[in-house]
Design an enzyme around this catalytic site. Structure first.
Site, PDB file in Angstrom:
ATOM      1  N   ASP A 175       0.841  -1.205   0.000  1.00 57.81           N
ATOM      2  CA  ASP A 175       0.000   0.000   0.000  1.00 57.81           C
ATOM      3  C   ASP A 175       0.873   1.251   0.000  1.00 57.81           C
ATOM      4  OD1 ASP A 175      -2.340   1.462  -0.005  1.00 57.81           O
ATOM      5  OD2 ASP A 175      -3.097   0.723   1.893  1.00 57.81           O
TER       6      ASP A 175
ATOM      7  N   HIS B 284      -8.347  -1.526   8.529  1.00 56.51           N
ATOM      8  CA  HIS B 284      -7.264  -0.902   7.757  1.00 56.51           C
ATOM      9  C   HIS B 284      -7.563   0.597   7.725  1.00 56.51           C
ATOM     10  CE1 HIS B 284      -4.795  -1.034   3.780  1.00 56.51           C
ATOM     11  NE2 HIS B 284      -5.366   0.159   3.713  1.00 56.51           N
TER      12      HIS B 284
ATOM     13  N   HIS C 107      -6.448   4.598   7.172  1.00 56.37           N
ATOM     14  CA  HIS C 107      -5.528   5.629   6.658  1.00 56.37           C
ATOM     15  C   HIS C 107      -5.680   6.844   7.580  1.00 56.37           C
ATOM     16  CE1 HIS C 107      -4.138   3.998   2.681  1.00 56.37           C
ATOM     17  NE2 HIS C 107      -5.054   3.108   3.018  1.00 56.37           N
TER      18      HIS C 107
ATOM     19  N   CYS D   3      -3.545   5.567  -1.947  1.00 54.07           N
ATOM     20  CA  CYS D   3      -4.050   4.728  -3.032  1.00 54.07           C
ATOM     21  C   CYS D   3      -4.067   5.583  -4.285  1.00 54.07           C
ATOM     22  CB  CYS D   3      -5.462   4.226  -2.691  1.00 54.07           C
ATOM     23  SG  CYS D   3      -6.221   3.335  -4.064  1.00 54.07           S
TER      24      CYS D   3
END
Ligand code: HMG
Ligand code: MG
Length: 302
Positions: free
Chosen positions: A17, A208, A210, A241
């Site tokens: 990532d 997950h 961010h 991303c």
């Protein structure tokens, strides 16, 4: 604090990532050096790369070389992202034993990230998952944009649950709920978790986060209170991303570890070695770490 898990599985996503989002392609030896340092630090899972279209993500076009050169440490998982049959074939040829299939909770993100609708993506992932399971591989399922979409805006918990349930029903050993653009807050995190947990056991759910809006650790704590014990994070807070403009990196692995250590939660990860792995990649990239904890520890040591 009694409802917090005693142990957490830290799932490192920096080499995938993180590095998928770098403007320049990072050379194979640096990727391998980073992955080997991360496993040496005791991380039990390191998402190593992606077998996706090099036209879409040229940064990870060297996936076969990376998989061939890393030191595979016994007991460590090296999952790789796979979007379709071609990706699965690549992963099999490279000797991977764990893949990650990745759906989205919004139509617009599904289209931008994988060039198909949610339903088309799930049909494709279903075939990939069947074939992978038949070969004895482990399959994890990720769901993107669960706390907000850069194109469609608000995402209802039921949209997340619908995709998560399908991935779980296919045979994913775990479903990871992702806040791709880091807009979530603890209340929304809890609401999305509670909806999904009506159908999927808590020990099969991971998160997950961010850290775009600085909420990732607060969200992590909210998820810990719900009993979640698997968290993705990225060394030095690398990443984002390519199909979610403006999204910053994942929550930094060093920062998550510091909080877990403070809570007395076991991880098996060595902070000093982790900070060195972060220093290694930041030195190469020529920029400061995105981890507040790494910054503080390095300043203290200097
Ligand atoms: P498409 O263009 O519709 O696919 O893309 P296609 O089948 O028409 O193929 C186009 C070209 O790519 C063809 O080459 C294929 O052979 C090739 P050409 O004939 O033009 O020379 N190709 C491949 N090559 C190698 N490996 C493959 C592969 N597939 C096709 N697997 C596709 C559809 C799904 C392939 C594309 O959209 C894609 O690769 N998307 C991946 C995007 C991506 O990796 N995004 C970032 C990861 S997701 C993420 O970061 C979120 C996450 O972190 C959680 C979160 O935070 O939310 C997981
Ligand atoms: Mg991500």
């Amino acid at each position: 604090m009694s409802n917090l898990p005693q142990k957490v599985r830290m799932f490192e996503v920096g080499p995938r990532d993180g590095l998928q989002n770098e403007e320049n392609v990072v050379p194979v030896e640096i990727k391998v050096g980073l992955i080997d340092r991360l496993t040496d630090a005791g991380l039990p899972a390191v998402e190593a790369t992606s077998f996706v279209s090099p036209k879409w993500v040229p940064q990870l076009a060297d996936a076969p070389e990376v998989m061939a050169k890393i030191k595979r440490k016994p007991g460590v998982a090296y999952p790789v992202l796979v979007p379709n049959r071609k990706g699965l074939d690549g992963a099999i040829a490279a000797g991977c034993d764990e893949i990650v299939i990745f759906g989205a909770a919004s139509e617009a993100f599904s289209k931008r990230n994988t060039n198909c609708t949610i339903a088309e993506g799930l049909a494709r992932f279903g075939e990939v998952c069947d074939e992978a399971l038949k070969r004895g591989m482990r399959v994890r399922g990720d769901v993107s944009v669960c706390l907000g979409c850069p194109y469609d805006g608000e995402v209802a918990p039921a949209q997340v649950t619908a995709v998560a349930r399908e991935l779980y029903a296919m045979g994913c050993y775990e479903v990871c709920i992702a806040d791709t653009i880091g807009v979530g807050t603890p209340g929304k995190t809890r609401a999305v978790f509670e909806d999904a947990a009506r159908y999927i056991p808590v020990e099969k759910l991971a998160w997950h986060f961010h850290d775009t809006y600085g909420q990732a650790l607060a969200n992590t704590y909210a998820a810990l209170e719900c009993g979640v014990a698997v968290f993705d994070s990225s060394i030095a807070g690398l990443g984002g991303c390519p199909y979610a403009k403006g999204a910053t990196g994942n929550v930094a692995t060093e920062d998550v570890l510091f909080m877990l250590e403070g809570l007395g939660i076991e991880t098996g990860v060595d902070m000093a070695k982790l900070v060195e792995a972060g220093r290694f990649i930041c030195d190469f990239l020529g920029r400061p770490t995105g981890s507040r904890v790494a910054k503080a520890l390095m300043a203290k040591a200097a």
